[in-house]
Design an enzyme around this catalytic site. Sequence first.
Site, short mmCIF file in Angstrom:
data_model
loop_
_atom_site.label_atom_id
_atom_site.label_comp_id
_atom_site.label_asym_id
_atom_site.label_seq_id
_atom_site.Cartn_x
_atom_site.Cartn_y
_atom_site.Cartn_z
N HIS A 1 0.78 0.58 -9.97
CA HIS A 1 0.04 -0.13 -8.92
C HIS A 1 -0.46 -1.70 -10.10
O HIS A 1 -1.89 -1.70 -10.22
CB HIS A 1 -1.04 0.49 -8.52
CG HIS A 1 -1.77 -0.19 -7.40
ND1 HIS A 1 -2.46 0.52 -6.26
CD2 HIS A 1 -1.95 -1.60 -6.94
CE1 HIS A 1 -2.89 -0.40 -5.37
NE2 HIS A 1 -2.54 -1.42 -5.83
N ARG B 1 0.73 -1.20 -0.13
CA ARG B 1 0.08 -0.13 0.09
C ARG B 1 0.91 1.12 0.02
O ARG B 1 1.93 1.26 0.65
CB ARG B 1 -0.94 0.09 1.37
CG ARG B 1 -2.20 -0.81 1.29
CD ARG B 1 -3.13 -0.36 0.22
NE ARG B 1 -4.59 -1.17 0.16
CZ ARG B 1 -4.40 -2.05 -0.81
NH1 ARG B 1 -3.73 -2.43 -1.55
NH2 ARG B 1 -5.80 -2.82 -0.75
N GLU C 1 -2.67 8.24 -5.81
CA GLU C 1 -2.72 7.53 -6.95
C GLU C 1 -3.84 8.04 -7.73
O GLU C 1 -5.09 8.19 -7.28
CB GLU C 1 -2.61 6.09 -6.94
CG GLU C 1 -1.66 5.50 -6.26
CD GLU C 1 -1.69 3.82 -6.02
OE1 GLU C 1 -2.85 3.44 -6.54
OE2 GLU C 1 -0.75 3.26 -5.44
#
Length: 528
Positions: free
Chosen positions: A278, A230, A259
């Site tokens: 990601h 994370r 993000e």
Amino acid sequence: MKVLVTDPIADAGLAYLRDQGHEVETAYDLTQSELLDAVGDANALIVRSGTEVTDEVFDAAPELIIVGRAGIGVDNIDIDAATDHGVIVANAPQGNVRAAAEHTVAMTFATARSIPQAHARLSNGEWAKGDFLGTELNDKTLGVVGFGRVGQEVAKRLGSLGMDLVAFDPYISEERADQLGAELVDDIDACLDRADFLTIHTPLTSETENMISDDELAQLEDGYVINCARGGIVDEPALASAVEDGILQGAAVDVFAEEPVDPDNPLLDVEDVIVTPHLGASTSAAQENVAVSTAEQVVAAFNDEPVLNALNAPSVDKSAFPRIQPYIDLADTAGEIAVQLFDDRVEEVEITYAGDIADEDVELVTASALKGVFEPLEWQVNAVNAPRIAEDRGIDVIESKSRSAEDFQSLVTVTVSNDDDSISVCGTQFAGNDPRIVRIDGYRVDAVPRGHMLVARNEDSPGVIGFIGSVLGEADINIAGMFNGRETIGGEALSVYTLDDPVPDEVLTRLNEDGRIIKTTYISLNGA
């Protein structure tokens, strides 16, 4: 039943829902206003990370039974609002475990051998063979912070390639770590001191935010950091500086605090930091797995069957629920108190039922006790997923029953332990839904469990209780209730203070400096 899907998922999940006879409507890239209109007659809502499921959405969806998250993270779903509206929230935490683990392994190799950097140089026509001297993984030490599902899968893969494994996770048993060939250490510093490569696999919480910063990175001198868990767990400016200044040899990052990532993020400007957008769960197999898993849980909710990955939906037979309901929160509270008093690794949790409660189906009460024990671990933990967390982390759970309950009609005891130590907390219900903690570690007490508590072990001598009260009073902390228990006159005593306010560290320090005080522990309950 109507299922509204507002973020793209694999076709296999949509096909499963249609095969089960349900209407499926896909509507992507909705504005918030459009979402409120679309969800009005939906019985289920399936989302990924792109849809914000707020209290307003639940208000607009009176027919909604379940929200399915095709993936693990539920930051975009207001779970409290879902619970208030009687809506199940379920995620798919296992479908992308393998994909996330494999991406972590790939990033480890990529940073160790500077693969992207060498590719870029060669693509630009430069034969820079002499500029890249890689690091072999064999015989190096992998430090794993967070030894849950993904961390364990990474350890299996890299351990088989000749890496030594060191893991830090206060909520994993030594037995489970041994099974995977990992040495379990007691604190993160020990893990950092040993690691050549550090990989992180913890949830992002207030405790783990920026957990890896300047001091921690300095302990990894000449090492590597890989974060595919994370964003926000690793201090991004600190990591960029550590690599740029040569403190670390390299880093690989798949997740970011913000993000899509800000173009000014310092990690993007450091040559020896590898970044990906990601991609941990971005495989066709993982996407199909989470889509089908989510669809299966939607169908289970429609059929009034157990929803395996529900985050807020404990269930029990309707006729039995009134008899066990008072003990659900009591067991949760006893577990919270026990684990906060137990200053060591938890390897076993035992829940004992005595008296009338022993005749009931107490599976939900046991799960609630586990929830209380694991509350400091993962904010998502609840009575549904707590047993699975215990299984994943190799923590033994023992449930026992007895018809004898001392002087009480029913008694619930939660004991947390390992091979070296244990602590037990007993609770009961008085008439009129009046929960009480009646025994702590063998000491008879009578404490109303509420938001703030102070538990003190002290010498049974004159003036100690007055001293504690004075220190709390000087700190403007009001005592709502107090009970003192002892085994022998002049021996050791245990006193419990129910408070209206939290206890700052400096107050605990002042109390513990007194020679008559053995130990004080501040306990917060129910998120206080």
